[in-house]
Scaffold this motif. Structure first.
Motif, PDB file in Angstrom:
ATOM      1  N   ASP A  12       0.803  -1.219   0.000  1.00 58.40           N
ATOM      2  CA  ASP A  12       0.000   0.000   0.000  1.00 58.40           C
ATOM      3  C   ASP A  12       0.847   1.285   0.000  1.00 58.40           C
ATOM      4  N   HIS A  14       0.697   3.463  -2.469  1.00 58.84           N
ATOM      5  CA  HIS A  14      -0.227   4.499  -2.969  1.00 58.84           C
ATOM      6  C   HIS A  14       0.439   5.793  -3.450  1.00 58.84           C
ATOM      7  N   ASP A  40      -1.420  -2.337  -4.252  1.00 61.22           N
ATOM      8  CA  ASP A  40      -1.789  -0.924  -4.192  1.00 61.22           C
ATOM      9  C   ASP A  40      -0.549  -0.062  -4.390  1.00 61.22           C
ATOM     10  N   HIS A 127      -4.193  -1.712   5.550  1.00 59.78           N
ATOM     11  CA  HIS A 127      -3.337  -0.572   5.933  1.00 59.78           C
ATOM     12  C   HIS A 127      -2.914  -0.642   7.405  1.00 59.78           C
TER      13      HIS A 127
HETATM   14 MN   LIG Z   1      -4.616   0.268  -0.159  1.00 64.16          MN
END
Ligand SMILES: [Mn+2]
Length: 170
Positions: A12, A14, A40, A127
């Protein structure tokens, strides 16, 4: 002195280039041997930062799976795919004799861990970082590298010999 083999587990990210940069610096200093991204990733432009990974990692030892927010699969494969072996839903790896299962998100992690088939199971998506042992399987969610939801940018480094997993907060 021979160092034990080390695995970095991130998820994650991002598009947070700043945090990815900091993580890459730490991972390089720690001299990790393998790196897994649990999904992600988002934009293919993150290649700019990931390409600063140590040569050894980016030449065949960087693996990733797509997460639910990864949309531009075509360019992720074209760009990041130059240094990262990307799989769609899940990846099954054998690194230094350890069997590793990677998926961004799965509802059967506990069952899979109980099956005893894998030494390590790595996921992301929530997360929230979480490191636990289910029987002999190390189950790792490294949390979010982006730090957007929890305010904590985290990842994990595993010593593949001792199977000790360390949470690193940036
Ligand atoms: Mn995510």
């Amino acid at each position: 002195m021979f160092d034990n083999l080390k695995l970095g587990v991130i998820s994650d990210s991002h598009d947070n280039l700043n945090m990815i940069k900091k993580a890459v610096n730490i991972l390089n200093k720690e001299k990790i041997d393998f790196l897994i991204h649990c999904g992600d990733i988002i934009s293919p432009f993150v290649i700019r930062v990931f390409e600063n990974l140590n040569e050894n990692v980016k030449n065949g030892n960087f693996f990733g799976v797509f997460g639910n927010n990864d949309g531009d699969l075509l360019y992720l494969i074209e760009k990041l795919g130059k240094i990262c072996k990307l799989s769609s839903n899940e990846a099954i790896l054998d690194l230094a004799g350890k069997k590793i299962y990677v998926s961004h998100h799965s509802k059967v992690i506990k069952s899979l861990a109980k099956s005893g088939e894998f030494d390590i199971i790595a996921t992301g998506h929530t997360h929230d970082h979480n490191i636990k042992k289910i029987n002999n399987t190390l189950v790792i969610n490294p949390g979010e590298l982006c730090g957007y939801l929890t305010g904590k940018a985290t990842f994990v480094i595993v010593d593949l010999e001792t199977m000790d997993a360390r949470l690193i907060e940036i």
